[in-house]
Design an enzyme around this catalytic site. Structure first.
Site, short mmCIF file in Angstrom:
data_model
loop_
_atom_site.label_atom_id
_atom_site.label_comp_id
_atom_site.label_asym_id
_atom_site.label_seq_id
_atom_site.Cartn_x
_atom_site.Cartn_y
_atom_site.Cartn_z
N ARG A 1 -14.21 17.16 56.03
CA ARG A 1 -14.12 15.78 55.76
C ARG A 1 -12.88 15.13 56.69
O ARG A 1 -12.42 14.28 55.98
CB ARG A 1 -14.11 15.29 54.32
CG ARG A 1 -15.35 15.68 53.80
CD ARG A 1 -16.31 14.64 53.71
NE ARG A 1 -17.54 15.13 53.25
CZ ARG A 1 -18.03 14.90 52.08
NH1 ARG A 1 -17.48 14.04 51.21
NH2 ARG A 1 -19.34 15.20 51.72
N ARG B 1 -12.82 8.12 55.01
CA ARG B 1 -12.10 7.23 54.36
C ARG B 1 -10.72 6.99 54.43
O ARG B 1 -10.30 6.18 54.14
CB ARG B 1 -12.87 6.94 53.10
CG ARG B 1 -14.25 6.41 53.07
CD ARG B 1 -15.05 6.50 51.69
NE ARG B 1 -15.10 7.95 51.49
CZ ARG B 1 -15.78 8.45 50.49
NH1 ARG B 1 -16.37 7.28 49.51
NH2 ARG B 1 -16.17 9.47 50.05
N ARG C 1 -15.98 1.52 59.57
CA ARG C 1 -17.27 1.33 58.69
C ARG C 1 -17.51 -0.25 58.61
O ARG C 1 -18.68 -0.70 57.98
CB ARG C 1 -16.84 1.83 57.46
CG ARG C 1 -17.81 2.08 56.44
CD ARG C 1 -17.17 3.04 55.17
NE ARG C 1 -16.21 2.28 54.46
CZ ARG C 1 -15.63 2.73 53.39
NH1 ARG C 1 -16.19 3.71 52.61
NH2 ARG C 1 -14.58 1.99 52.72
N ASP D 1 -24.48 14.39 58.17
CA ASP D 1 -24.24 14.91 56.67
C ASP D 1 -25.38 16.01 56.62
O ASP D 1 -26.08 16.29 57.50
CB ASP D 1 -24.60 13.74 55.70
CG ASP D 1 -24.31 13.80 54.45
OD1 ASP D 1 -23.06 13.52 54.01
OD2 ASP D 1 -25.12 14.41 53.52
N TYR E 1 -30.69 18.17 45.99
CA TYR E 1 -30.69 16.81 46.28
C TYR E 1 -32.11 16.29 46.43
O TYR E 1 -32.44 15.45 45.67
CB TYR E 1 -29.97 16.49 47.78
CG TYR E 1 -28.49 16.26 47.49
CD1 TYR E 1 -28.08 15.24 46.77
CD2 TYR E 1 -27.48 17.11 48.17
CE1 TYR E 1 -26.82 15.03 46.63
CE2 TYR E 1 -26.24 16.91 48.11
CZ TYR E 1 -25.92 16.13 47.21
OH TYR E 1 -24.24 15.88 47.24
O1 CP3 Z 1 -16.44 17.56 57.59
C1 CP3 Z 1 -16.70 16.35 58.25
O2 CP3 Z 1 -15.67 15.57 58.74
C2 CP3 Z 1 -17.93 16.22 58.53
C3 CP3 Z 1 -18.68 15.15 57.92
C4 CP3 Z 1 -19.38 15.38 56.79
C5 CP3 Z 1 -19.84 14.40 55.78
N1 CP3 Z 1 -20.54 15.09 54.94
C6 CP3 Z 1 -19.66 13.20 55.84
C7 CP3 Z 1 -19.77 12.10 54.72
C8 CP3 Z 1 -19.86 16.81 56.24
C9 CP3 Z 1 -19.36 18.12 56.43
C10 CP3 Z 1 -20.67 16.41 54.95
C11 CP3 Z 1 -21.01 17.60 54.19
C12 CP3 Z 1 -21.56 17.07 52.89
N2 CP3 Z 1 -22.46 15.86 52.52
C13 CP3 Z 1 -21.63 17.99 51.70
C14 CP3 Z 1 -21.13 19.45 51.56
C15 CP3 Z 1 -19.50 19.39 51.72
C16 CP3 Z 1 -19.12 19.07 50.18
O3 CP3 Z 1 -18.49 18.13 49.75
O4 CP3 Z 1 -19.24 20.09 49.28
C17 CP3 Z 1 -22.15 17.26 50.71
C18 CP3 Z 1 -22.46 18.04 49.41
C19 CP3 Z 1 -22.76 15.95 51.08
C20 CP3 Z 1 -23.48 15.22 50.46
C21 CP3 Z 1 -22.78 13.75 50.28
N3 CP3 Z 1 -22.58 12.89 51.42
C22 CP3 Z 1 -21.79 13.43 49.44
C23 CP3 Z 1 -21.51 14.10 48.13
C24 CP3 Z 1 -21.13 12.08 49.63
C25 CP3 Z 1 -20.08 11.36 49.15
C26 CP3 Z 1 -20.35 10.37 48.41
C27 CP3 Z 1 -19.01 9.39 48.14
O5 CP3 Z 1 -19.05 8.47 48.72
O6 CP3 Z 1 -17.95 10.01 47.86
C28 CP3 Z 1 -21.64 11.90 51.11
C29 CP3 Z 1 -21.36 10.88 52.05
C30 CP3 Z 1 -20.46 11.20 53.11
N4 CP3 Z 1 -20.80 12.22 54.18
C31 CP3 Z 1 -19.06 10.37 53.29
C32 CP3 Z 1 -18.53 11.34 54.38
C33 CP3 Z 1 -17.35 11.19 55.20
C34 CP3 Z 1 -18.62 9.51 52.55
C35 CP3 Z 1 -19.18 8.18 52.61
C36 CP3 Z 1 -18.55 7.30 53.81
O7 CP3 Z 1 -17.71 7.69 54.39
O8 CP3 Z 1 -19.01 6.07 53.87
#
Ligand code: CP3
Length: 350
Positions: A28, A32, A41, A78, A155
């Site tokens: 990540r 944010r 964003r 994602d 999911y």
């Molecule tokens: O690592 C990176 O920089 C690459 C980007 C990345 C994202 N999601 C971007 C994202 C990666 C590798 C993921 C994987 C992902 N997505 C996982 C596996 C990693 C882990 O956390 O165990 C999971 C479970 C998801 C599902 C998911 N997508 C979740 C739980 C969330 C977060 C909800 C929240 O708002 O906290 C997302 C959204 C998401 N995917 C964000 C990012 C940067 C945050 C939302 C945003 O920036 O607007």
């Protein structure tokens, strides 16, 4: 000149070569906590736009590269991104994560999943990965990633993130026939997707089985491990030289089992001491991790001490320095910068 002499550090370490210092990146690392990301964003409020409009996704992936020059640059996307290509519609809601509009719960829905064609359903992936390779050249390694069958099924079945996983566990622990069929279909699609990412330029692929740590070890052996193996085996058949990394959140109780998945590198989280993880996994398993993301809320001295401690415990072979999970949204950018600077001076410090 050997093929690997121009290969970037993370790729070499993941292949088991000895490197001058452990490669470093953060899960990540785009997101944010970065002001540049928050600004973008506002212009693109939809996560799907940010990750599926190639120019925007390229820009987001490169924000941490420009700021910190990590040894790994990960595709901004994602784990649920490929689901619409299987006929499973989804959205990613601000602050909540993935939402699946019609959760998968019946035999008919599993039978009606679409054959997965990444080139047709995810046309942006090739553009993004090619641009990242071009931009970072030999200076860094481009990582692709996929979600694992159990986590994507969680999911798709629950319809959203869950604390209890009661719906998928109801399926798993009553009549698991439909779920096993779904997991098998997901595994085959994920393998196709990982191969596609490699063909488009990903040099290492990480598979996230984030919710497999919610399973007891015996259920991990039934519902997570066989499908992780199914993905990794298929990818290794066609792409034997691409290193594969596995992450499970809350993996302390299943660490040895993760090593049986066929992954080249096992991610370790901060619930396990790195020296103990090494002892449990044996000399031949490469590891990634494992600082508490909360360390980045500490003082500079504390951050530096924990980096040194982790690197010493991991030893000087087969270690990718990383947090044990993603960087947290409130993390000071300055501390992320300090983490990378310190990690990159390690050949001098250790
Ligand atoms: O690592 C990176 O920089 C690459 C980007 C990345 C994202 N999601 C971007 C994202 C990666 C590798 C993921 C994987 C992902 N997505 C996982 C596996 C990693 C882990 O956390 O165990 C999971 C479970 C998801 C599902 C998911 N997508 C979740 C739980 C969330 C977060 C909800 C929240 O708002 O906290 C997302 C959204 C998401 N995917 C964000 C990012 C940067 C945050 C939302 C945003 O920036 O607007």
């Amino acid at each position: 000149m050997g093929v690997s002499s121009t290969a970037p550090r993370l790729l070499r370490a993941a292949r088991g070569e000895v490197v001058d210092r452990p490669p470093v990146w953060m899960m990540r690392q785009a997101g944010r906590y970065m002001k540049a990301y928050r600004d973008l964003r506002e212009k693109y409020p939809s996560f799907r736009d940010r990750s599926e409009i190639p120019e925007v996704a390229i820009e987001v992936s490169l924000q941490p590269w420009r700021a910190f020059q990590p040894d790994g640059v990960i595709l901004f996307s994602d784990i649920v991104t490929p689901l619409p290509g299987l006929g499973i519609d989804m959205d990613i809601a601000e602050g909540k994560g993935p939402i699946i509009h019609s959760p998968i719960r019946t035999q008919e829905q599993v039978d009606n999943l679409r054959p997965f064609d990444p080139e047709a359903s995810l046309p942006f992936i090739k553009t993004i990965l090619q641009a990242l390779r071009l931009e970072v050249g030999h200076q860094s390694t481009v990582l692709g990633f996929v979600g694992a069958p159990w986590t994507l099924a969680a999911y798709a079945v629950e319809g959203k993130g869950s604390k209890t996983y009661s719906i998928i566990k109801n399926m798993a622990f009553s009549d698991p026939t439909i779920l096993h069929q779904f997991l098998a279909k997901l595994a085959d699609a994920i393998a196709v997707y990982a191969r596609y990412q490699i063909d488009c330029g990903a040099q290492v692929v990480q598979m996230f089985d984030s919710w497999a740590g919610q399973l007891s070890p015996q259920d991990y052996d039934t519902f997570a491990l066989p499908y992780q193996q199914r993905v990794f085996e298929q990818v290794k058949q066609t792409h034997p030289d691409t290193p594969l990394i596995l992450l499970v959140s809350g993996s302390a109780g299943v660490l040895e089992r993760m090593a049986k998945s066929g992954a080249d590198v096992v991610t370790v989280d901060w619930a396990v001491d790195m020296a103990e993880a090494r002892a449990r996994l044996g000399k031949h398993v490469k590891v990634q991790g494992n600082l508490d993301p909360g360390v980045l809320f500490g003082s500079k001295q504390f951050i530096r001490d924990r980096i040194l401690d982790t690197v010493r415990k991991a030893g000087n072979w087969g270690h990718i320095l990383n947090l044990g999970h993603g960087v947290l949204p409130e993390t000071p950018e300055e501390n992320v910068a300090f983490f990378f600077e310190t990690a990159k001076q390690l050949n001098v410090l250790v």
